[in-house]
Design an enzyme around this catalytic site. Structure first.
Site, short mmCIF file in Angstrom:
data_model
loop_
_atom_site.label_atom_id
_atom_site.label_comp_id
_atom_site.label_asym_id
_atom_site.label_seq_id
_atom_site.Cartn_x
_atom_site.Cartn_y
_atom_site.Cartn_z
N ALA A 64 2.93 5.07 -3.60
CA ALA A 64 3.10 4.58 -4.97
C ALA A 64 1.80 4.65 -5.73
O ALA A 64 0.72 4.46 -5.17
CB ALA A 64 3.62 3.14 -4.94
N GLY A 107 3.51 5.05 1.43
CA GLY A 107 4.88 5.25 1.00
C GLY A 107 5.32 6.70 1.03
O GLY A 107 6.51 6.99 1.17
N GLU A 110 6.51 7.20 4.44
CA GLU A 110 7.83 6.60 4.61
C GLU A 110 8.91 7.47 3.97
O GLU A 110 9.99 7.64 4.52
CB GLU A 110 7.86 5.20 4.00
CG GLU A 110 9.24 4.56 4.15
CD GLU A 110 9.22 3.08 3.88
OE1 GLU A 110 10.18 2.42 4.29
OE2 GLU A 110 8.27 2.59 3.25
N GLU A 130 -2.46 1.08 5.01
CA GLU A 130 -2.26 -0.24 4.40
C GLU A 130 -3.22 -1.31 4.93
O GLU A 130 -3.80 -2.08 4.15
CB GLU A 130 -0.80 -0.70 4.60
CG GLU A 130 0.20 -0.03 3.68
CD GLU A 130 0.63 1.34 4.16
OE1 GLU A 130 1.49 1.94 3.49
OE2 GLU A 130 0.11 1.82 5.18
#
Length: 256
Positions: A64, A107, A110, A130
């Site tokens: 993101a 992300g 993912e 992260e």
């Protein structure tokens, strides 16, 4: 040019991230466009498989876009909900082939793991940064990683933030094939064509059954009645498959 390109060729939908200068980081507008793409793929019976790829050699996607700081939507579901991060999860009914290269982080990693088939360029670096930067969010990436990689391999990536190259990803079964960058899209298209050559209704029913009972005990999965499989038994494609086999010819699927 749009940050998300969507097109249909034959029975294959192409979704492409097109923000290479920002390493294809997904902002709110891209998120909405991706949601619309997934919805169209699910809704359109003429789409039998989808390919997700990204422009540029440096990165598939770094997750993101956090450059807006507090202005970034607080509940943005990356990928329009395909990953389920920060919002309701969209279940893609059609098979998804993802072609990745360069950085596949957070992300973006993912989003790639939502695929049914992953093709990776030799330059690919998967990572979960992260914990290094203190951005945990809903930690959806970690739940997927621990299920798709060996336990300690996933935990090592989660706890250290270390990256995994394409060769190791292939060895751990995370990706299906590793190719040179110039052959990436061609290889993804080849995988899509292999899927398209099978009955689309059978493929969708199989995906629904396999993933629908993935985390259930085997005896429960074996005892489950799957409506898409039962419906396929009365479809035109089922009849065509039998006729083609008897006549020793290639079946002509209609998706109904």
């Amino acid at each position: 040019m749009s940050d998300i390109e969507f097109s249909i060729e034959g029975h294959v939908a192409h979704v492409r991230l097109n923000r290479p200068k920002a390493l294809n980081a997904i902002n709110a507008g891209m998120d909405q466009a991706l949601l619309e793409a997934w919805q169209e793929i699910n809704r359109n019976p003429d789409i039998w498989v989808a390919i997700l790829s990204a422009e540029g050699e440096r990165a598939f996607c770094v997750g993101a876009d956090v450059s807006g700081g507090a202005e970034r939507p607080s509940r943005m579901a990356l990928g329009g909900g395909l990953t389920g991060v920060g919002g309701p999860m969209v279940t893609l009914k059609k098979p998804l082939v993802v072609a990745v290269q360069g950085y596949v982080l957070g992300g973006g990693f993912e989003l790639a793991m939502c695929a049914d088939v992953i093709v990776a360029a030799t330059t690919t670096q998967f990572g979960l940064p992260e914990t290094k930067v203190g951005i945990m969010g809903e930690a959806g990436i970690m739940h997927r990683a621990i299920r798709q990689l060996p336990h300690r391999v996933a935990l090592a990536m989660i706890l250290t933030g270390d990256r995994m190259g394409a060769k190791d990803a292939l060895g751990y079964g995370l990706v299906n094939e590793v190719v040179e960058q110039e052959a990436l899209l061609e290889t993804a298209a080849r995988w899509a064509e292999k899927i398209v050559s099978a009955s689309p209704l059978a493929v969708q029913a199989a995906k629904d059954a396999v993933l629908g009972r993935l985390d259930w005990p085997l005896d429960v999965a074996l005892a489950t009645r799957f409506e898409p499989i039962e419906a396929y038994a009365y479809s035109e494609d089922r009849i065509e498959g039998r006729k083609a086999f008897a006549e020793k010819r290639k079946p002509e699927w209609r998706g109904r």
